[in-house]
Design a protein around this motif. Structure first.
Motif, PDB file in Angstrom:
ATOM      1  N   GLY A 174      31.362  54.823  17.643  1.00 16.86           N
ATOM      2  CA  GLY A 174      30.574  55.441  16.590  1.00 16.86           C
ATOM      3  C   GLY A 174      31.132  55.131  15.215  1.00 16.86           C
ATOM      4  N   ASP A 175      30.698  55.889  14.238  1.00 12.13           N
ATOM      5  CA  ASP A 175      31.150  55.714  12.861  1.00 12.13           C
ATOM      6  C   ASP A 175      32.581  56.220  12.734  1.00 12.13           C
ATOM      7  N   VAL A 176      33.494  55.349  12.291  1.00  9.79           N
ATOM      8  CA  VAL A 176      34.903  55.715  12.207  1.00  9.79           C
ATOM      9  C   VAL A 176      35.120  56.899  11.267  1.00  9.79           C
ATOM     10  N   ARG A 177      34.194  57.116  10.328  1.00 10.75           N
ATOM     11  CA  ARG A 177      34.341  58.257   9.422  1.00 10.75           C
ATOM     12  C   ARG A 177      34.178  59.577  10.151  1.00 10.75           C
ATOM     13  N   ASP A 178      33.582  59.563  11.339  1.00 11.59           N
ATOM     14  CA  ASP A 178      33.482  60.762  12.170  1.00 11.59           C
ATOM     15  C   ASP A 178      34.667  60.892  13.121  1.00 11.59           C
ATOM     16  N   GLY A 179      35.528  59.877  13.136  1.00 12.56           N
ATOM     17  CA  GLY A 179      36.716  59.893  13.983  1.00 12.56           C
ATOM     18  C   GLY A 179      37.973  60.027  13.154  1.00 12.56           C
ATOM     19  N   LEU A 180      38.940  59.155  13.416  1.00  7.24           N
ATOM     20  CA  LEU A 180      40.243  59.205  12.762  1.00  7.24           C
ATOM     21  C   LEU A 180      40.399  58.013  11.836  1.00  7.24           C
ATOM     22  N   LEU A 181      40.788  58.277  10.600  1.00  9.85           N
ATOM     23  CA  LEU A 181      40.987  57.212   9.619  1.00  9.85           C
ATOM     24  C   LEU A 181      42.234  57.542   8.796  1.00  9.85           C
ATOM     25  N   ALA A 182      43.242  56.695   8.895  1.00 10.76           N
ATOM     26  CA  ALA A 182      44.510  56.915   8.176  1.00 10.76           C
ATOM     27  C   ALA A 182      44.815  55.708   7.309  1.00 10.76           C
ATOM     28  N   ARG A 183      45.329  55.961   6.109  1.00 12.46           N
ATOM     29  CA  ARG A 183      45.658  54.888   5.178  1.00 12.46           C
ATOM     30  C   ARG A 183      47.064  55.096   4.613  1.00 12.46           C
ATOM     31  N   GLY A 184      47.863  54.036   4.665  1.00  9.41           N
ATOM     32  CA  GLY A 184      49.172  54.035   4.009  1.00  9.41           C
ATOM     33  C   GLY A 184      50.111  55.125   4.459  1.00  9.41           C
ATOM     34  N   VAL A 185      50.112  55.465   5.748  1.00  9.10           N
ATOM     35  CA  VAL A 185      50.949  56.565   6.244  1.00  9.10           C
ATOM     36  C   VAL A 185      52.423  56.154   6.254  1.00  9.10           C
ATOM     37  N   VAL A 186      53.249  57.007   5.665  1.00  6.95           N
ATOM     38  CA  VAL A 186      54.703  56.811   5.665  1.00  6.95           C
ATOM     39  C   VAL A 186      55.348  58.073   6.226  1.00  6.95           C
ATOM     40  N   VAL A 187      56.215  57.890   7.220  1.00 11.34           N
ATOM     41  CA  VAL A 187      56.970  59.001   7.797  1.00 11.34           C
ATOM     42  C   VAL A 187      58.451  58.675   7.672  1.00 11.34           C
ATOM     43  N   ALA A 188      59.211  59.601   7.132  1.00  8.10           N
ATOM     44  CA  ALA A 188      60.646  59.380   6.964  1.00  8.10           C
ATOM     45  C   ALA A 188      61.404  60.652   7.305  1.00  8.10           C
ATOM     46  N   TYR A 189      62.608  60.468   7.835  1.00  7.33           N
ATOM     47  CA  TYR A 189      63.524  61.567   8.122  1.00  7.33           C
ATOM     48  C   TYR A 189      64.775  61.322   7.298  1.00  7.33           C
ATOM     49  N   GLY A 190      64.863  61.985   6.159  1.00  5.30           N
ATOM     50  CA  GLY A 190      65.947  61.680   5.232  1.00  5.30           C
ATOM     51  C   GLY A 190      65.756  60.277   4.679  1.00  5.30           C
ATOM     52  N   ASP A 191      66.785  59.450   4.830  1.00  8.69           N
ATOM     53  CA  ASP A 191      66.710  58.073   4.355  1.00  8.69           C
ATOM     54  C   ASP A 191      66.126  57.122   5.397  1.00  8.69           C
ATOM     55  N   ALA A 192      65.949  57.595   6.619  1.00  7.93           N
ATOM     56  CA  ALA A 192      65.447  56.738   7.694  1.00  7.93           C
ATOM     57  C   ALA A 192      63.921  56.752   7.704  1.00  7.93           C
ATOM     58  N   VAL A 193      63.324  55.592   7.503  1.00  6.67           N
ATOM     59  CA  VAL A 193      61.869  55.469   7.499  1.00  6.67           C
ATOM     60  C   VAL A 193      61.407  55.092   8.907  1.00  6.67           C
ATOM     61  N   ALA A 194      60.586  55.947   9.513  1.00 10.62           N
ATOM     62  CA  ALA A 194      60.111  55.720  10.882  1.00 10.62           C
ATOM     63  C   ALA A 194      58.763  55.013  10.913  1.00 10.62           C
ATOM     64  N   VAL A 195      57.910  55.282   9.939  1.00  9.65           N
ATOM     65  CA  VAL A 195      56.584  54.673   9.854  1.00  9.65           C
ATOM     66  C   VAL A 195      56.398  54.162   8.431  1.00  9.65           C
ATOM     67  N   ARG A 196      56.022  52.884   8.295  1.00  7.03           N
ATOM     68  CA  ARG A 196      55.961  52.243   6.983  1.00  7.03           C
ATOM     69  C   ARG A 196      54.542  51.821   6.629  1.00  7.03           C
ATOM     70  N   ASP A 197      53.896  52.552   5.753  1.00  5.16           N
ATOM     71  CA  ASP A 197      52.634  52.136   5.151  1.00  5.16           C
ATOM     72  C   ASP A 197      51.620  51.672   6.201  1.00  5.16           C
ATOM     73  N   VAL A 198      51.363  52.514   7.197  1.00  6.25           N
ATOM     74  CA  VAL A 198      50.494  52.150   8.319  1.00  6.25           C
ATOM     75  C   VAL A 198      49.050  52.576   8.060  1.00  6.25           C
ATOM     76  N   ASP A 199      48.123  51.642   8.277  1.00  3.91           N
ATOM     77  CA  ASP A 199      46.697  51.939   8.329  1.00  3.91           C
ATOM     78  C   ASP A 199      46.292  52.026   9.793  1.00  3.91           C
ATOM     79  N   PHE A 200      45.509  53.043  10.141  1.00  2.72           N
ATOM     80  CA  PHE A 200      45.147  53.250  11.543  1.00  2.72           C
ATOM     81  C   PHE A 200      43.774  53.896  11.612  1.00  2.72           C
ATOM     82  N   ALA A 201      42.982  53.480  12.604  1.00  3.41           N
ATOM     83  CA  ALA A 201      41.647  54.047  12.769  1.00  3.41           C
ATOM     84  C   ALA A 201      41.295  54.127  14.249  1.00  3.41           C
TER      85      ALA A 201
END
Length: 435
Positions: A174-201
């Motif tokens: 279906g239309d991705v706007r009705d589902g999951l759309l992520a842009r530029g996701v960054v996850v970090a724990y202190g200085d440790a970056v676990a997820v770097r600028d991820v786009d996901f749909a």
């Protein structure tokens, strides 16, 4: 080793040997709580090996490991067997990883125990790895236990399939706007970056597999998408709303996550209490979660009064899944859902995932189980060091990968077949390849 009174000088030497043996020297200074599930499993196995046991009993030793890490762990264990004469007894559902190394196979089925050579028992065993199922399908004798043996026998089969187009059953999301759309996701724990600028749909009706080696950031990304995990930057939208910025009941109606340990979601004293609590939390009709559970396990096979710790892995996963589905989310996230499941339970889970997608749900599965991905996913996203390195249809992403290719793909390479079901469909002349 301190508990075993190993002298300090011996202790230091063994630590270094095991760090190299298990390929975990890079984890030397890491706190255990910062390790991924697979990294913790390798450390636990290494801790056992420091005592140089003569008999080693392993329960699902590769369940949380990516394919490359599983090979490393098994190589370490085999070195103990071949070089030091150790005895290893391993209980393992992922037979495709271990059966070629086994000297004996013990099959427990319907309260009967059979013991013998793997090739003989797998001829009619109720559970078998894909390479054995492929041998059964085309009548190879003796049955191959490894990809190498199967490739030697598969010349005629490859010639037959070379002229058959591998048309995969189409998925119309279906239309991705009705589902999951992520842009530029960054996850970090202190200085440790676990997820770097991820786009996901993930669009409604789509099953997306999230893969990558242990520690690549899969679980961190899932928690960020669900809204409960940390997110240093980027945006997440489910049907136009950010799960991190709405109330808990509203977030549950947008996206639900079943973590690696399903028991993290279960806290009541009985199945009935878990279902009732889920009904209240989702403001659902009383009994709705129990109906979901019965559908997931194929009937009322679980007593209301049983505690979740007394359930099998498959039943516990079904209960956690029913609890999460009680909120009728648009997006379902599953983190390593096949851990501890045998082939029959995995096939049932694959059918359930397909049904959810067919009903319009977007499903994301983070897993190391390449065989499960080959059967269920329409698209694969691979992470490495927190970055997306592959995003492609399943056939393209798996068939050409030396690490993530399922057994059938390795046997029939360079042909694009992934599963025994696809090969059977081609040989039967249906043309369309189903998982």
């Amino acid at each position: 080793m301190e508990q075993l009174a190993v002298p300090p000088q011996v202790m230091r030497r063994r630590v270094e040997e095991v760090l190299d043996l298990m390929g975990i020297a890079r984890l030397r200074r890491r706190a255990l709580r910062t390790l991924s599930g697979g990294e913790q499993q390798r450390v636990a196995l290494g801790a056992v090996l420091t005592s140089s046991p003569r008999i080693l009993v392993l329960d699902e030793p590769t369940s949380a490991l990516d394919p490359a890490a599983a090979e490393d762990a098994l190589s370490a264990v085999l070195r103990l067997v071949h070089d030091l004469g150790a005895t290893v007894l391993a209980a393992e559902h992922r037979l495709e990883r271990v059966v070629e190394y086994a000297d004996r196979l013990v099959v427990v089925h319907e309260q009967r125990v059979r013991d013998g050579k793997p090739a003989e028992l797998l001829r009619d065993a109720p559970l078998a790895p894909p390479v054995v199922e492929l041998g059964r399908l085309v009548g190879w004798d003796p049955l191959p236990l490894s990809v190498r043996d199967a490739r030697r026998a598969a010349g005629a089969l490859r010639s037959t399939l070379a002229g058959v187009p591998a048309r995969v059953a189409p998925v119309v999301p279906g239309d991705v706007r009705d589902g999951l759309l992520a842009r530029g996701v960054v996850v970090a724990y202190g200085d440790a970056v676990a997820v770097r600028d991820v786009d996901f749909a993930a669009a409604p009706g789509e099953v997306v597999a999230l893969m990558g080696r242990n520690g690549s950031g899969k679980s961190s990304l899932l928690w960020a998408l669900q809204g409960a995990g940390p997110r240093r930057a980027g945006s997440v939208s489910v049907a136009g709303r950010d799960p991190a910025n709405v109330s808990r009941p509203e977030a549950a109606s947008l996206v639900s996550l079943v973590p690696q340990q399903a028991t993290d979601l279960l806290y009541c004293d009985s199945v009935a209490a878990e279902c009732a609590a889920a009904d209240r939390g989702a403001r659902a009709v009383p009994g709705a979660t129990r109906v979901l559970l019965d559908r997931l396990v194929g009937g009322p096979g679980i007593d209301d009064g049983v505690h979740h710790r007394d359930l099998s892995e498959g039943q516990r996963l079904a209960l956690a899944l029913a609890v999460q589905l009680s909120g009728r989310p648009r997006v379902l996230l599953l983190d390593e859902p096949t851990r501890g499941l045998d082939y029959t339970a995995k096939a049932r889970l694959a059918g359930q995932v397909a049904d959810l997608a067919a009903a319009g749900m977007a499903v994301v599965v983070a897993t190391h189980d390449v065989e499960f991905v080959a059967h269920t996913a329409s698209r694969v996203v691979v992470l490495a060091e927190g970055e997306v390195v592959t995003a492609a249809p399943t056939q393209e992403a798996l068939a050409g990968s030396p690490v993530f290719a399922p057994q059938v793909a390795k046997v029939l390479a360079p042909l694009p077949w992934l599963t025994v079901g696809q090969v059977a469909g081609a040989l039967n002349g249906t043309g369309v390849a189903h998982g």
